[in-house]
Write a protein that holds these residues in place. Structure first.
Motif, short mmCIF file in Angstrom:
data_model
loop_
_atom_site.label_atom_id
_atom_site.label_comp_id
_atom_site.label_asym_id
_atom_site.label_seq_id
_atom_site.Cartn_x
_atom_site.Cartn_y
_atom_site.Cartn_z
N PRO A 68 -14.28 -0.26 7.23
CA PRO A 68 -15.62 -0.82 7.44
C PRO A 68 -15.70 -2.27 6.98
CG PRO A 68 -15.76 1.37 6.46
CD PRO A 68 -14.31 0.98 6.45
N PHE A 69 -16.39 -3.07 7.78
CA PHE A 69 -16.60 -4.51 7.53
C PHE A 69 -15.28 -5.27 7.49
CE2 PHE A 69 -20.00 -2.17 5.37
CZ PHE A 69 -21.10 -2.63 6.07
N PHE A 70 -14.22 -4.69 8.11
CA PHE A 70 -12.94 -5.39 8.15
C PHE A 70 -12.37 -5.28 9.55
CE2 PHE A 70 -8.32 -5.69 6.77
CZ PHE A 70 -8.36 -7.06 6.63
N ARG A 71 -11.24 -4.63 9.74
CA ARG A 71 -10.63 -4.53 11.05
C ARG A 71 -9.71 -3.32 11.09
NH1 ARG A 71 -8.45 -9.25 8.90
NH2 ARG A 71 -9.86 -10.42 10.23
N GLU A 72 -9.07 -3.12 12.27
CA GLU A 72 -8.21 -1.96 12.47
C GLU A 72 -6.86 -2.15 11.80
OE1 GLU A 72 -9.47 -3.76 14.92
OE2 GLU A 72 -11.03 -2.55 15.87
N ILE A 73 -6.33 -1.04 11.26
CA ILE A 73 -5.00 -1.05 10.65
C ILE A 73 -4.27 0.22 11.07
CG2 ILE A 73 -5.71 -2.40 8.65
CD1 ILE A 73 -5.66 0.22 7.05
N ILE A 74 -2.95 0.20 10.90
CA ILE A 74 -2.11 1.37 11.16
C ILE A 74 -1.46 1.76 9.83
CG2 ILE A 74 -0.13 2.29 12.41
CD1 ILE A 74 -0.67 0.19 14.58
N VAL A 75 -1.77 2.99 9.39
CA VAL A 75 -1.17 3.52 8.16
C VAL A 75 -0.02 4.42 8.56
CG1 VAL A 75 -1.57 4.80 6.03
CG2 VAL A 75 -3.42 3.45 7.03
N SER A 76 1.18 4.12 8.05
CA SER A 76 2.35 4.94 8.37
C SER A 76 2.90 5.53 7.08
CB SER A 76 3.43 4.11 9.08
OG SER A 76 3.85 3.06 8.25
N SER A 77 3.24 6.81 7.14
CA SER A 77 3.77 7.50 5.97
C SER A 77 4.97 8.34 6.41
CB SER A 77 2.69 8.39 5.35
OG SER A 77 3.23 9.15 4.29
N PHE A 78 6.07 8.17 5.70
CA PHE A 78 7.28 8.94 6.00
C PHE A 78 7.64 9.82 4.81
CE2 PHE A 78 11.88 9.48 5.68
CZ PHE A 78 12.16 10.05 6.91
N ASN A 87 7.82 7.25 1.83
CA ASN A 87 7.47 5.82 1.91
C ASN A 87 6.18 5.68 2.68
OD1 ASN A 87 7.71 2.97 1.82
ND2 ASN A 87 8.48 3.00 3.91
N THR A 88 5.31 4.79 2.21
CA THR A 88 4.02 4.55 2.86
C THR A 88 3.80 3.05 2.98
OG1 THR A 88 3.10 6.58 1.91
CG2 THR A 88 1.54 4.96 2.77
N GLU A 89 3.31 2.62 4.12
CA GLU A 89 2.98 1.21 4.30
C GLU A 89 1.91 1.08 5.36
OE1 GLU A 89 5.71 -1.18 7.13
OE2 GLU A 89 7.07 0.11 5.96
N ILE A 90 1.30 -0.10 5.42
CA ILE A 90 0.26 -0.36 6.43
C ILE A 90 0.67 -1.57 7.24
CG2 ILE A 90 -1.54 0.63 4.98
CD1 ILE A 90 -1.96 -2.94 5.50
N GLN A 91 0.17 -1.63 8.46
CA GLN A 91 0.38 -2.77 9.35
C GLN A 91 -0.95 -3.10 10.01
OE1 GLN A 91 3.44 -1.76 12.12
NE2 GLN A 91 5.11 -1.99 10.63
#
Length: 459
Positions: A68-78, A87-91
């Motif tokens: 909210p009040f920001f933008r779209e992201i992709i959360v990836s978790s392996f 491992n977890t990271e965002i893009q």
């Protein structure tokens, strides 16, 4: 002080094939949903991937969400069920923003530790009170909290402590002391500042009062530097300015000419040189391969000065012979102690040292063809030999003398070894030219004004 490497072991595993279970995720047309724990339809997409730790298959989960009040992201978790590695990271799901962003958060209470934070891999994290910094690209992007950022830094510093204690005990003890300070921050016993600086503009710190103003959070947008553009892999904007003119100072130009001795074809080299604390000059040198004749000449690169110049040097030390000297074609030379005067245009223009010019003068005088051979006057020959001897004494520093350069065009120069301060042994005078001097320089009949308007005076 920077954290020792990224906490996360590496990127998610390499995708090999989709999972046998059907992919679950948002409905078509609504890929990015606001992040919420109560949204039952917001389920991650699962992809079977290769584990980079044990090289067996694990599971990667992708969640496309919107903050909210920001933008779209992709959360990836392996995660790998065989070796337990995860491992977890965002893009960022969007593009690099037009401007960079800097978030400055003053953490005053425990509630501030729970603020959501999106930190991309290009962001720099700083805590000024501890002189602590996490450089860009040293950690993977993460969707976490302020407390999570600090915990991640602590884990990164603790990761290699056993090895340090065995090899570098002193450094390990200092890092242990610093880890204690980081853990104390999590208790918020005193306010501290968290700065997240991201040139890509895709990092984010939550404002719990949104859409209202947050007094504890300062958001600054700025234009990226060319270095930051290069790090992000962005192509620098093409300058619309006119291309700069070619700099001839670092280039030697050549043009065809004829040898003045044998008239054979030869080449003249020409270079533009900037003399410190003076002006530009043009040095020309010709070398004939046919007869071996060599000649060089110096031309002033500027216009005739408004005033003439008279330079008087009192030669008191042999080191004066090493002074750089520019003698233009319009410059006359005088040595009162020798009752010697060299008129304009003799020896031409020269860029040399004081010693070099005096030796050229000696050669010019002593090798005059009218003073040599059977027709020479014995008395005159003796005078020339005496002149040559006295000039050598000046060159060797055994006799003090005055050296005077008088140039009505103002284009001659003698090095001031004390520059930019005044030289106590050198006097530079500027004077107004006489009518006869202007006549010799061709200035009396030169008209350079009024031609554009047709108002040039008639002579």
């Amino acid at each position: 002080m920077a954290a020792d490497g990224a906490v996360e072991p590496g990127p998610p595993g390499s995708a090999t094939a989709p999972s046998t279970s059907p992919a679950r995720g948002p409905a078509p047309g609504d890929l990015f949903r606001p992040i919420s724990a109560e949204d039952e339809e917001q389920q991650p997409t699962e992809i079977e991937s290769l584990c980079m730790n044990c090289y067996r298959n694990g599971m990667t989960r992708l969640l496309l969400t919107k903050i909210p009040f920001f933008r779209e992201i992709i959360v990836s978790s392996f995660s790998c069920e065989h070796c337990g590695w995860n491992n977890t990271e965002i893009q960022s799901a969007g593009r690099i923003q037009d401007q960079g962003v800097r978030y400055t958060l003053t953490v005053r209470a425990q509630e501030d530790m729970n603020r959501e934070v999106v930190k991309t891999d290009s962001a720099t994290t700083r805590i000024p009170e501890l002189d602590f910094e996490i450089p860009p690209f040293s950690q993977k992007g993460a969707l976490t909290t302020v407390e999570g950022l600090i915990s991640r830094a602590i884990s990164g510093l603790e990761q290699d402590q056993p090895t340090r204690r065995a090899k570098e005990e002193t450094i390990a003890e200092r890092i242990d002391e610093f880890i204690v300070k980081l853990k104390e921050l999590k208790q918020v016993s005193s306010p501290f500042t968290l700065v997240i600086d991201d040139p890509s503009g895709n990092s984010f710190v939550e404002n719990p009062h949104a859409p209202g103003k947050d007094d504890a959070l300062l958001i600054t947008h700025y234009n990226r530097t060319p270095q930051q553009e290069e790090v992000l892999g962005l192509q620098a904007q093409v300058s619309e300015e006119k291309p700069e003119e070619e700099d001839l100072r670092n280039e030697v130009l050549q043009f065809k000419t004829n040898c003045p001795e044998c008239n054979a074809p030869a080449e003249t080299n020409m270079k533009l040189v900037q003399i410190p604390h003076f002006k530009e000059v043009i040095i020309m040198a010709t070398n004939c391969e046919n007869c071996g004749h060599r000649t060089n000449e110096v031309k002033s690169g500027g216009a005739v000065e408004p005033l003439g110049t008279r330079i008087t040097l009192h030669i008191t030390d042999p080191s004066d012979m090493t002074r750089d000297l520019l003698k233009s074609e319009t410059c006359s030379v005088e040595i009162p102690e020798l009752e010697f005067e060299l008129g304009m245009a003799v020896l031409g223009g020269k860029f040399t040292t004081l010693e070099g010019l005096l030796k050229d003068i000696r050669e010019l005088v002593t090798k005059n063809p009218f003073t040599l051979g059977d027709s020479s006057n014995p008395g005159q020959t003796e005078k020339l030999q005496e002149f040559s001897w006295r000039l050598d004494q000046i060159i060797e520093g055994n006799v003090k003398a005055h050296f005077i350069m008088d140039d009505p065009a103002g284009n001659s120069y003698l090095q001031n070894v004390y520059a930019p301060e005044d030289d106590p042994e050198m006097k530079v005078e500027h004077y107004k030219r006489t009518f006869n001097q202007n006549e010799e320089l061709g200035l009396n009949d030169m008209q350079t004004e009024g031609y554009e308007t047709g108002l040039a005076p008639q002579r």
